[in-house]
Design a protein around this motif. Structure first.
Motif, PDB file in Angstrom:
ATOM      1  N   PHE A 106      21.950 -38.211  15.837  1.00 18.73           N
ATOM      2  CA  PHE A 106      21.383 -39.401  16.457  1.00 18.73           C
ATOM      3  C   PHE A 106      21.216 -40.521  15.427  1.00 18.73           C
ATOM      4  CE2 PHE A 106      19.778 -36.499  19.873  1.00 18.73           C
ATOM      5  CZ  PHE A 106      20.384 -37.157  20.929  1.00 18.73           C
ATOM      6  N   VAL A 107      20.797 -40.154  14.199  1.00 22.65           N
ATOM      7  CA  VAL A 107      20.662 -41.155  13.138  1.00 22.65           C
ATOM      8  C   VAL A 107      21.991 -41.846  12.899  1.00 22.65           C
ATOM      9  CG1 VAL A 107      20.255 -41.494  10.671  1.00 22.65           C
ATOM     10  CG2 VAL A 107      18.703 -40.053  11.984  1.00 22.65           C
ATOM     11  N   LEU A 108      23.074 -41.054  12.824  1.00 17.89           N
ATOM     12  CA  LEU A 108      24.390 -41.640  12.563  1.00 17.89           C
ATOM     13  C   LEU A 108      24.866 -42.460  13.751  1.00 17.89           C
ATOM     14  CD1 LEU A 108      26.606 -41.872  10.466  1.00 17.89           C
ATOM     15  CD2 LEU A 108      27.722 -39.921  11.524  1.00 17.89           C
ATOM     16  N   ILE A 121      28.747 -44.795   6.659  1.00 22.71           N
ATOM     17  CA  ILE A 121      29.493 -44.163   7.741  1.00 22.71           C
ATOM     18  C   ILE A 121      30.908 -43.846   7.251  1.00 22.71           C
ATOM     19  CG2 ILE A 121      30.436 -44.472  10.050  1.00 22.71           C
ATOM     20  CD1 ILE A 121      28.088 -46.284  10.666  1.00 22.71           C
ATOM     21  N   THR A 122      31.325 -42.591   7.371  1.00 22.00           N
ATOM     22  CA  THR A 122      32.656 -42.153   6.966  1.00 22.00           C
ATOM     23  C   THR A 122      33.294 -41.392   8.116  1.00 22.00           C
ATOM     24  OG1 THR A 122      31.860 -40.040   6.097  1.00 22.00           O
ATOM     25  CG2 THR A 122      31.874 -41.926   4.577  1.00 22.00           C
ATOM     26  N   GLY A 128      31.716 -35.138  12.311  1.00 18.71           N
ATOM     27  CA  GLY A 128      30.541 -34.282  12.435  1.00 18.71           C
ATOM     28  C   GLY A 128      29.776 -34.554  13.709  1.00 18.71           C
ATOM     29  N   VAL A 129      29.632 -35.826  14.067  1.00 22.59           N
ATOM     30  CA  VAL A 129      28.944 -36.182  15.305  1.00 22.59           C
ATOM     31  C   VAL A 129      29.694 -35.617  16.510  1.00 22.59           C
ATOM     32  CG1 VAL A 129      28.360 -38.101  16.825  1.00 22.59           C
ATOM     33  CG2 VAL A 129      27.810 -38.234  14.404  1.00 22.59           C
ATOM     34  N   GLY A 283      28.391 -29.653  12.646  1.00 25.02           N
ATOM     35  CA  GLY A 283      28.339 -31.100  12.810  1.00 25.02           C
ATOM     36  C   GLY A 283      27.279 -31.742  11.947  1.00 25.02           C
ATOM     37  N   VAL A 284      26.097 -31.133  11.900  1.00 24.09           N
ATOM     38  CA  VAL A 284      25.018 -31.693  11.090  1.00 24.09           C
ATOM     39  C   VAL A 284      25.358 -31.627   9.609  1.00 24.09           C
ATOM     40  CG1 VAL A 284      22.604 -31.437  10.440  1.00 24.09           C
ATOM     41  CG2 VAL A 284      23.266 -31.202  12.824  1.00 24.09           C
TER      42      VAL A 284
END
Length: 298
Positions: A106-108, A121-122, A128-129, A283-284
């Motif tokens: 959610f942060v990303l 952001i990469t 991962g998200v 993902g995390v």
């Protein structure tokens, strides 16, 4: 900053908050959500204010700071505690822990849509998200098939809503960088208590309840260990590791929640849940741990 100490504190916080899912499940049968949350935050607020006084510190006196404390108390405690407590009336504590492992994603997502800390952001984090959200979909989808409890999908959504709160809370909490962590924790928890006590009194009338001894002990441990002490650690980590670093402990928290649910509550963990949890954890990790890919070194 001694990074080893901060990582150690992050591990400790993950264990403490992972155990909270088991404790909530123990209390949920005889203590309703608003009352449980009100008891947690009120006891924790009293302890934290006492700690502030013992340390010879004082709480801020400006209205703007207290307004910010109210938002922090809502995002970090009042709303997510209530959502998780209600959700665990209908789903297993381990599943709640897995779904609550999603704050880093959610942060990303917030960063991607708002430009918050956008330089970090990469493609790895975006992947991962995607993987983590796929894990959430698999977990919820398979758990819902043949589910006798019609409220279960809403309970799962409530726990995900708590995760969104946990993603927003450290972002908002960075504005308290000039305050000692214990002062921030005391102020935010006091505001959460001011919000939750009237709601519990009016809606659930806690004086009419008959909680079991186990539920009372669980709520006390939730208040002292999982709220008061945990919040001191949490606000320190917000200042030292930042929002994404602090929320990265969520996948460890999920592991602890699942293990404790199996050990102490006899919960079964299905293959679909295991697959979903694995994708969420991967993902995390992709969101929070930078990897030097061999082909990118040039």
């Amino acid at each position: 900053m001694h990074i080893a100490m901060e990582i150690g504190l992050l591990l400790l916080l993950s264990l403490i908050w992972g155990s909270s899912f088991t404790l909530i499940k123990v209390a949920a049968d005889t203590v309703p959500p608003l009352t449980m949350t009100a008891a947690r935050v009120t006891i924790a607020a009293l302890l934290l204010v006492l700690f502030v006084k013992i340390r010879g510190l004082s709480l801020p006196r400006t209205g703007a700071t207290w307004a910010a404390f109210f938002v922090q108390g809502l995002l970090q405690s009042a709303l997510p505690f209530t959502l998780i407590s209600w959700g665990e009336q209908h789903i297993a504590s381990g599943l709640a822990g897995v779904l609550n492992a999603t704050p880093p994603m959610f942060v990303l997502l917030i960063a991607m849509t708002t430009g918050y800390d956008g330089k970090r952001i990469t493609m790895q984090k975006i992947a991962g998200v995607v993987v983590g959200l796929a894990g959430v979909v698999i977990t919820i989808g398979f758990q819902s098939l043949g589910q006798a409890n019609a409220a279960a999908p809403f309970a799962q959504a409530a726990v995900l809503g708590a995760s969104l709160c946990y993603a927003l809370a450290p972002m908002w909490g960075q504005r308290f960088a000039g305050l000692p962590a214990i002062v921030t924790a005391a102020g935010a928890m006091s505001c959460a208590a001011i919000m939750m006590l009237p709601a519990a009194m009016v809606i659930e009338r806690p004086w009419t309840l008959t909680p079991t001894p186990e539920a009372i002990i669980a709520v006390l441990v939730l208040a002292v260990l999982c709220t008061a002490i945990a919040m001191i650690i949490y606000f320190r980590l917000v200042q030292t590791l930042g929002p994404l670093g602090t929320t990265s402990g969520s996948y460890l928290r999920a592991g602890f929640a699942v293990a404790l649910g199996i050990l102490f509550l006899g919960e079964r963990f299905t293959w679909s849940s295991l697959i979903g949890m694995t994708l969420i954890v991967l993902g995390v990790i992709a969101v929070t741990v930078p990897v030097r890919w061999p082909w990118a070194r040039g």
